[in-house]
Design a protein around this motif. Structure first.
Motif, mmCIF file in Angstrom:
data_model
loop_
_atom_site.group_PDB
_atom_site.id
_atom_site.type_symbol
_atom_site.label_atom_id
_atom_site.label_comp_id
_atom_site.label_asym_id
_atom_site.label_seq_id
_atom_site.Cartn_x
_atom_site.Cartn_y
_atom_site.Cartn_z
ATOM 1 N N PHE A 51 0.835 -1.201 0.000
ATOM 2 C CA PHE A 51 0.000 0.000 0.000
ATOM 3 C C PHE A 51 0.866 1.246 0.000
ATOM 4 C CE2 PHE A 51 -4.172 -1.715 0.757
ATOM 5 C CZ PHE A 51 -3.974 -2.883 1.487
ATOM 6 N N CYS A 52 0.380 2.279 -0.692
ATOM 7 C CA CYS A 52 0.943 3.598 -0.480
ATOM 8 C C CYS A 52 -0.139 4.462 0.176
ATOM 9 C CB CYS A 52 1.433 4.242 -1.773
ATOM 10 S SG CYS A 52 0.164 4.634 -2.975
ATOM 11 N N ALA A 53 0.299 5.431 0.942
ATOM 12 C CA ALA A 53 -0.610 6.349 1.617
ATOM 13 C C ALA A 53 -0.100 7.767 1.439
ATOM 14 C CB ALA A 53 -0.726 6.014 3.105
ATOM 15 N N ALA A 54 -0.994 8.637 0.988
ATOM 16 C CA ALA A 54 -0.645 10.043 0.779
ATOM 17 C C ALA A 54 -1.235 10.877 1.908
ATOM 18 C CB ALA A 54 -1.186 10.524 -0.563
ATOM 19 N N ILE A 55 -0.423 11.762 2.440
ATOM 20 C CA ILE A 55 -0.840 12.576 3.583
ATOM 21 C C ILE A 55 -0.713 14.045 3.223
ATOM 22 C CG2 ILE A 55 -0.358 13.162 5.992
ATOM 23 C CD1 ILE A 55 1.012 10.312 6.119
ATOM 24 N N ASN A 56 -1.767 14.780 3.517
ATOM 25 C CA ASN A 56 -1.740 16.219 3.310
ATOM 26 C C ASN A 56 -2.180 16.884 4.598
ATOM 27 O OD1 ASN A 56 -1.109 18.338 1.722
ATOM 28 N ND2 ASN A 56 -2.909 18.218 0.406
ATOM 29 N N SER A 57 -1.306 17.659 5.197
ATOM 30 C CA SER A 57 -1.642 18.286 6.471
ATOM 31 C C SER A 57 -1.300 19.757 6.424
ATOM 32 C CB SER A 57 -0.885 17.610 7.610
ATOM 33 O OG SER A 57 0.503 17.805 7.455
ATOM 34 N N GLY A 58 -2.068 20.500 7.161
ATOM 35 C CA GLY A 58 -1.825 21.937 7.262
ATOM 36 C C GLY A 58 -2.504 22.465 8.495
ATOM 37 N N ALA A 59 -2.573 23.765 8.594
ATOM 38 C CA ALA A 59 -3.182 24.366 9.777
ATOM 39 C C ALA A 59 -4.635 23.922 9.877
ATOM 40 C CB ALA A 59 -3.092 25.882 9.686
ATOM 41 N N GLY A 60 -4.934 23.157 10.931
ATOM 42 C CA GLY A 60 -6.304 22.754 11.186
ATOM 43 C C GLY A 60 -6.855 21.669 10.293
ATOM 44 N N SER A 61 -6.021 21.070 9.473
ATOM 45 C CA SER A 61 -6.551 20.029 8.593
ATOM 46 C C SER A 61 -5.577 18.872 8.488
ATOM 47 C CB SER A 61 -6.838 20.586 7.201
ATOM 48 O OG SER A 61 -5.626 20.875 6.532
ATOM 49 N N TYR A 62 -6.133 17.724 8.217
ATOM 50 C CA TYR A 62 -5.310 16.520 8.076
ATOM 51 C C TYR A 62 -6.062 15.575 7.171
ATOM 52 C CZ TYR A 62 -2.220 12.703 9.485
ATOM 53 O OH TYR A 62 -1.293 11.695 9.506
ATOM 54 N N GLN A 63 -5.427 15.222 6.067
ATOM 55 C CA GLN A 63 -6.081 14.315 5.132
ATOM 56 C C GLN A 63 -5.121 13.194 4.788
ATOM 57 O OE1 GLN A 63 -7.340 16.218 1.542
ATOM 58 N NE2 GLN A 63 -8.775 14.588 1.018
ATOM 59 N N LEU A 64 -5.577 11.987 4.968
ATOM 60 C CA LEU A 64 -4.758 10.822 4.672
ATOM 61 C C LEU A 64 -5.570 9.872 3.825
ATOM 62 C CD1 LEU A 64 -2.462 8.838 6.962
ATOM 63 C CD2 LEU A 64 -4.229 7.634 5.703
ATOM 64 N N THR A 65 -4.980 9.415 2.735
ATOM 65 C CA THR A 65 -5.676 8.502 1.834
ATOM 66 C C THR A 65 -4.757 7.362 1.451
ATOM 67 O OG1 THR A 65 -6.893 10.387 0.907
ATOM 68 C CG2 THR A 65 -6.964 8.322 -0.322
ATOM 69 N N PHE A 66 -5.280 6.135 1.599
ATOM 70 C CA PHE A 66 -4.565 4.942 1.161
ATOM 71 C C PHE A 66 -5.005 4.571 -0.250
ATOM 72 C CE2 PHE A 66 -2.163 2.800 4.519
ATOM 73 C CZ PHE A 66 -2.457 3.605 5.599
ATOM 74 N N GLY A 67 -4.060 4.032 -1.038
ATOM 75 C CA GLY A 67 -4.436 3.385 -2.284
ATOM 76 C C GLY A 67 -5.049 2.030 -1.995
ATOM 77 N N LYS A 68 -5.582 1.392 -3.031
ATOM 78 C CA LYS A 68 -6.241 0.091 -2.864
ATOM 79 C C LYS A 68 -5.241 -1.058 -2.776
ATOM 80 C CE LYS A 68 -10.539 1.510 -3.006
ATOM 81 N NZ LYS A 68 -11.349 1.479 -4.222
ATOM 82 N N GLY A 69 -3.981 -0.789 -3.077
ATOM 83 C CA GLY A 69 -2.949 -1.791 -2.900
ATOM 84 C C GLY A 69 -2.596 -2.546 -4.166
ATOM 85 N N THR A 70 -1.389 -3.122 -4.151
ATOM 86 C CA THR A 70 -0.942 -4.059 -5.181
ATOM 87 C C THR A 70 -0.685 -5.386 -4.496
ATOM 88 O OG1 THR A 70 0.093 -2.415 -6.622
ATOM 89 C CG2 THR A 70 0.933 -4.662 -6.759
ATOM 90 N N LYS A 71 -1.384 -6.421 -4.960
ATOM 91 C CA LYS A 71 -1.187 -7.752 -4.384
ATOM 92 C C LYS A 71 -0.087 -8.463 -5.145
ATOM 93 C CE LYS A 71 -3.529 -12.004 -3.079
ATOM 94 N NZ LYS A 71 -4.794 -12.776 -3.101
ATOM 95 N N LEU A 72 1.010 -8.737 -4.438
ATOM 96 C CA LEU A 72 2.170 -9.377 -5.044
ATOM 97 C C LEU A 72 2.259 -10.836 -4.608
ATOM 98 C CD1 LEU A 72 4.876 -9.244 -6.612
ATOM 99 C CD2 LEU A 72 5.958 -8.541 -4.463
ATOM 100 N N SER A 73 2.411 -11.700 -5.572
ATOM 101 C CA SER A 73 2.629 -13.123 -5.292
ATOM 102 C C SER A 73 3.948 -13.516 -5.927
ATOM 103 C CB SER A 73 1.503 -13.977 -5.874
ATOM 104 O OG SER A 73 0.257 -13.592 -5.342
#
Lengths: 111, 113
Positions: A86-108
């Protein structure tokens, strides 16, 4: 909010092969993190990489923040590399916080 | 090493029960988070907390509440569990303002019957 897309969704590799996983994000972000989820569900930190390149053993990651993508490289893959990345992108600033994960890559990784 | 622990790995509850999921971190982190993970939907943020007694709603707070009375402990509460809350619940912590690397606990697989 931020959209995060990972590709490919699924990947099957022969042991010893190399691979590149991609994470695209829709907006500028402060931080980008890569995780590996093992078969027991535990999320393991791989890289905390808002920009630039980092390496840890057979794994390395590069984030190009201006172009809104990050890449995870796995070299000489082993069966223990199997799982979901998974990767997760984070955006934060004064009074705000946003975090979003991708759906992932399944590796075998097969022997 | 940062350690995040969760009170149970597996939990089975009945519909309508009040459920408490506990999370403890040992690194004096400012931020703590609760996520749920479902097949096809990925990880979704339920609530997070910047500091003791502070909480903010995430993407899917409906049906949940949280409590943070001490810095190291963040609890997720299901006031009246429902079957659609059957899921894997993951707790995480991160150091604080300006540095957001997240560390996850082992997860609690909750089944509501």
């Amino acid at each position: 909010g931020i959209q995060v897309e990972q590709s490919p969704p699924d990947l099957i590799l022969q042991e010893g092969a190399n691979s590149t996983l991609r994470c695209n994000f829709s907006d500028s972000v402060n931080n980008l993190q890569w995780f590996h989820q093992n078969p027991w569900g535990q999320l393991i930190n791989l890289f905390y990489i808002p920009s630039g390149t980092k390496q840890n053993g057979r794994l390395s990651a590069t984030t190009v923040a201006t172009e809104r993508y990050s890449l995870l490289y796995i070299s000489s893959s082993q069966t223990t590399d199997s799982g979901v990345y998974f990767c997760a992108a984070i955006n934060s600033g004064a009074g705000s916080y946003q975090l979003t994960f991708g759906k992932g890559t399944k590796l075998s990784v097969i022997p | 090493d940062v350690k995040v622990t969760q009170s149970s790995r597996y939990l089975v509850k009945r519909t309508g029960e009040k459920v408490f999921l506990e999370c403890v971190q040992d690194m004096d982190h400012e931020n703590m988070f609760w996520y749920r993970q479902d097949p096809g939907l990925g990880l979704r943020l339920i609530y997070f907390s910047y500091d003791v007694k502070m909480k903010e709603k995430g993407d899917i707070p409906e049906g949940y509440s949280v409590s943070r009375e001490k810095k190291e402990r963040f609890s997720l509460i299901l006031e009246s569990a429902s079957t659609n809350q059957t899921s894997m619940y993951l707790c995480a912590s991160s150091p604080g303002t300006g540095y957001h690397e997240q560390y996850f606990g082992p997860g609690t697989r909750l089944t509501v019957t």
